[in-house]
Design an enzyme around this catalytic site. Structure first.
Site, mmCIF file in Angstrom:
data_model
loop_
_atom_site.group_PDB
_atom_site.id
_atom_site.type_symbol
_atom_site.label_atom_id
_atom_site.label_comp_id
_atom_site.label_asym_id
_atom_site.label_seq_id
_atom_site.Cartn_x
_atom_site.Cartn_y
_atom_site.Cartn_z
ATOM 1 N N CYS A 162 -59.592 -135.049 27.884
ATOM 2 C CA CYS A 162 -58.509 -134.687 28.802
ATOM 3 C C CYS A 162 -58.985 -134.054 30.108
ATOM 4 C CB CYS A 162 -57.530 -133.757 28.102
ATOM 5 S SG CYS A 162 -57.093 -134.319 26.454
ATOM 6 N N HIS A 292 -52.747 -126.669 31.717
ATOM 7 C CA HIS A 292 -53.060 -127.859 30.923
ATOM 8 C C HIS A 292 -51.924 -128.118 29.942
ATOM 9 C CE1 HIS A 292 -55.408 -130.960 29.057
ATOM 10 N NE2 HIS A 292 -55.417 -130.344 27.895
ATOM 11 N N LYS A 321 -46.517 -131.486 31.623
ATOM 12 C CA LYS A 321 -46.606 -132.518 30.585
ATOM 13 C C LYS A 321 -45.278 -132.740 29.874
ATOM 14 C CE LYS A 321 -51.585 -132.410 29.685
ATOM 15 N NZ LYS A 321 -52.017 -131.527 30.778
ATOM 16 N N HIS A 326 -48.636 -136.264 27.920
ATOM 17 C CA HIS A 326 -50.074 -136.019 28.082
ATOM 18 C C HIS A 326 -50.746 -137.357 28.360
ATOM 19 C CE1 HIS A 326 -53.983 -134.574 27.944
ATOM 20 N NE2 HIS A 326 -53.962 -133.833 26.848
ATOM 21 N N PHE A 382 -58.299 -129.135 30.128
ATOM 22 C CA PHE A 382 -59.176 -128.741 29.031
ATOM 23 C C PHE A 382 -59.168 -129.830 27.960
ATOM 24 C CE2 PHE A 382 -57.299 -124.464 30.358
ATOM 25 C CZ PHE A 382 -58.256 -124.268 31.341
ATOM 26 N N PHE A 384 -60.914 -132.228 24.511
ATOM 27 C CA PHE A 384 -61.551 -132.160 23.201
ATOM 28 C C PHE A 384 -63.020 -131.793 23.359
ATOM 29 C CE2 PHE A 384 -59.068 -134.899 19.908
ATOM 30 C CZ PHE A 384 -58.021 -134.003 19.972
#
Length: 396
Positions: A162, A292, A321, A326, A382, A384
């Site tokens: 992301c 985020h 979002k 997302h 931010f 994975f």
């Protein structure tokens, strides 16, 4: 860092194509999420699907790149006069002095999924017309943009989940500041596919309703798709008082867990601090933070701690979002463009669907759009594996 001019930008998502439709949707608090009817997916969730992608025609001579991801990229490139702006930069600086820096997570994975349905029943061979290199390969989007514009400068595709299309702003800025290029096409594109939807469902991260970041009742994410791009260039002497700039970049790695963020938000805090230091700004100079804010319990909690550690509760913030979903590898670029729109039009976008904040989230959360003159905005991304990036945009 020396501020870098952003001479053009555009965004296409489930909120609409281009700046105008996106701006109006955000100021009106609209949500682009709808019940999932994508392809053959049978899941109880909402998605941010972009209308008309499959009607886009890849130009003759570039048919090897034909896939949903590159069709979405082309749809985005043709909004807001962006393609003309890129061609102008190529003409002014030369084909070798313009770079391409794109973020994606799934690339053209859907094309592989569709090809598997057409495997030879005896040998299992994929169909002869399937072109992995032009479609599913992560570099596909970067190669497509280079071919489409005739660009011969450096090209990089980042796939760091992301944070992908936020980090490319840093890649481009460093090459411009090193004198290797004079301009760069940066951005991100990620399109819906079955692996993404079923994969996040297997992680039990999909919400059965439109996502509601930072809400006490939040229960997961809504997957979206989008294409967003910006044209960065070395700042001319006559940029003008209304010009917008990339002011700061901060990157970090949690090194904590494959998918979960550090529970105290240490990596996120480090990225935010580095972005402010890069911009030469104190936290008090930031007028708005685009969070985020995915809508999962762990991610929102970690980000809230990071933002509170840097800003206290003194800065207005929201996650968009809830409007776009997302968009994964495209999220950084989408929210970078939303941040630029916020500065240009003097507003803070609403975090739609969010009602009661989680207890302990001491944030000035924007629930309905506000008018405000903004000089500097922070955008968080931010990913994975603890791949973190924060960007500062504004007027120097």
């Amino acid at each position: 860092m020396v501020p870098i001019l952003i001479s053009a930008f555009t965004v296409t998502s489930s909120l609409g194509c281009g700046q105008e439709s996106t701006f109006h949707a955000l100021t009106n608090g609209e949500c682009g999420l709808i019940p999932c009817r994508f392809e053959t997916v049978a899941l109880n969730t909402f998605v941010g699907e972009v209308a008309g992608v499959d009607r886009v025609v890849i130009p003759p001579g570039l048919s090897a790149f034909d896939c949903r991801n590159n069709r979405l990229a082309l749809l985005g490139l043709t909004q807001d006069g962006f393609a003309d702006a890129v061609r102008g930069a190529v003409g002014r600086f030369g084909t070798r002095r313009v770079g391409v820096f794109i973020g994606t997570s799934t690339s053209g994975m859907l094309e592989t999924e569709l090809a598997y349905r057409r495997r030879d029943p005896d040998s299992g061979a994929l169909p002869a017309d399937f072109d992995y290199g032009g479609t599913h390969n992560c570099f596909s989007a970067g190669a497509f943009l280079r071919a489409y514009f005739g660009i011969e400068g450096p090209a990089v595709v980042v796939s760091s989940a992301c944070s992908s299309s936020a980090k490319v702003f840093g890649n481009a800025a460093r090459m411009i500041q090193a004198g290797l290029i004079d301009a760069a096409v940066v951005g991100g594109v990620d399109s819906l596919c079955l692996t993404t939807l079923y994969g996040f469902n297997s992680l039990e991260l999909l919400s059965p309703r439109p996502c509601r970041p930072f809400d006490a009742r939040r229960d997961g994410i809504s997957i979206g798709e989008a294409a967003a791009f910006a044209l960065l260039q070395r700042t001319p002497d006559d940029a003008g008082s209304d010009a917008l700039f990339l002011l700061g970049i901060g990157e970090s790695s949690d090194a904590h867990h494959m998918s979960a963020p550090h529970p105290e938000g240490l990596g996120a805090k480090a990225a935010i601090g580095a972005a402010l230091a890069s911009a030469g700004l104190s936290p008090a100079r930031i007028g708005y933070v685009n969070l985020h804010g995915t809508g999962t319990r762990a991610n929102d909690a970690a980000e809230a701690l990071a933002v509170q550690a840097v800003f206290g509760n003194a800065v207005a913030c929201s996650s968009t979002k809830g409007s776009t979903g997302h968009t994964l590898g495209a999220a950084g670029a989408v929210e970078a463009v939303i941040s630029l729109l916020a500065i240009r039009h003097g507003f803070m976008p609403a975090g739609v669907n969010t009602g009661i904040l989680e207890r302990g989230f001491e944030l000035d959360y924007v629930r309905s759009s506000r008018h405000a003159r903004l000089e500097a905005v922070l955008s968080n991304s931010f990913g994975f594996g603890g791949s973190n990036c924060a960007l500062v945009f504004g007027r120097p």
